[in-house]
Design a protein around this motif. Structure first.
Motif, mmCIF file in Angstrom:
data_model
loop_
_atom_site.group_PDB
_atom_site.id
_atom_site.type_symbol
_atom_site.label_atom_id
_atom_site.label_comp_id
_atom_site.label_asym_id
_atom_site.label_seq_id
_atom_site.Cartn_x
_atom_site.Cartn_y
_atom_site.Cartn_z
ATOM 1 N N UNK A 110 38.926 28.708 44.425
ATOM 2 C CA UNK A 110 39.817 29.424 44.415
ATOM 3 C C UNK A 110 39.608 30.996 44.568
ATOM 4 N N UNK A 111 38.326 31.297 44.485
ATOM 5 C CA UNK A 111 37.869 32.468 44.731
ATOM 6 C C UNK A 111 37.853 32.844 46.343
ATOM 7 N N UNK A 112 37.329 31.700 47.087
ATOM 8 C CA UNK A 112 37.396 31.582 48.364
ATOM 9 C C UNK A 112 38.614 31.938 48.913
ATOM 10 N N UNK A 113 39.667 31.052 48.570
ATOM 11 C CA UNK A 113 41.087 31.167 48.989
ATOM 12 C C UNK A 113 41.704 32.458 48.702
ATOM 13 N N UNK A 114 41.467 33.235 47.615
ATOM 14 C CA UNK A 114 41.887 34.460 47.173
ATOM 15 C C UNK A 114 41.435 35.697 48.080
ATOM 16 N N UNK A 115 40.077 35.443 48.308
ATOM 17 C CA UNK A 115 39.261 36.542 49.209
ATOM 18 C C UNK A 115 39.581 36.534 50.706
#
Length: 118
Positions: A110-115
């Motif tokens: 999720x963090x990678x997608x948001x980043x």
């Protein structure tokens, strides 16, 4: 260490580089054995890309522009002595890198997608 490679021995490294209109993330160990490689589909030349790579044993993920490009769940991350961003063995390169960052712990999907979402 973030550096641009020059001719010589390429071991214990992780790199993200442009190969034509694709981006490739790869990691090699001290024996020069490839531990993982993930290559994106084609992008337009000069297209803006935001990408992130999670490197953790048996948990590699590569994201570009908010989308998971690929994973590797059966690899060993080498004892990294170099991170090559933009170049690979003096052949391929990314023409412009606006910024780069490294995190001391692995980010979630999720963090990678948001980043990486543009």
């Amino acid at each position: 260490t973030l550096k641009i490679p020059s001719a010589g021995l390429y071991d214990n490294f992780i790199t993200i580089y442009q190969n034509g209109t694709a981006l490739t993330a790869t990691g090699n160990n001290a024996s020069l054995a490839e531990q993982f490689t993930i290559t994106s589909g084609g992008y337009s030349l000069n297209q803006r890309l935001k990408f992130a790579l999670r490197c953790e044993n048996n948990n590699v993920a590569f994201y570009i522009n908010g989308t998971q490009i690929g994973v590797d769940t059966s690899c060993t991350i080498p004892q990294v002595t170099a991170l090559y961003l933009g170049n690979y063995v003096d052949v391929f390169g990314v023409s412009v890198v606006n910024s780069a960052a490294a995190w001391p712990t692995a980010l979630t999907n999720t963090q990678l997608a948001q980043l990486t979402t543009i």
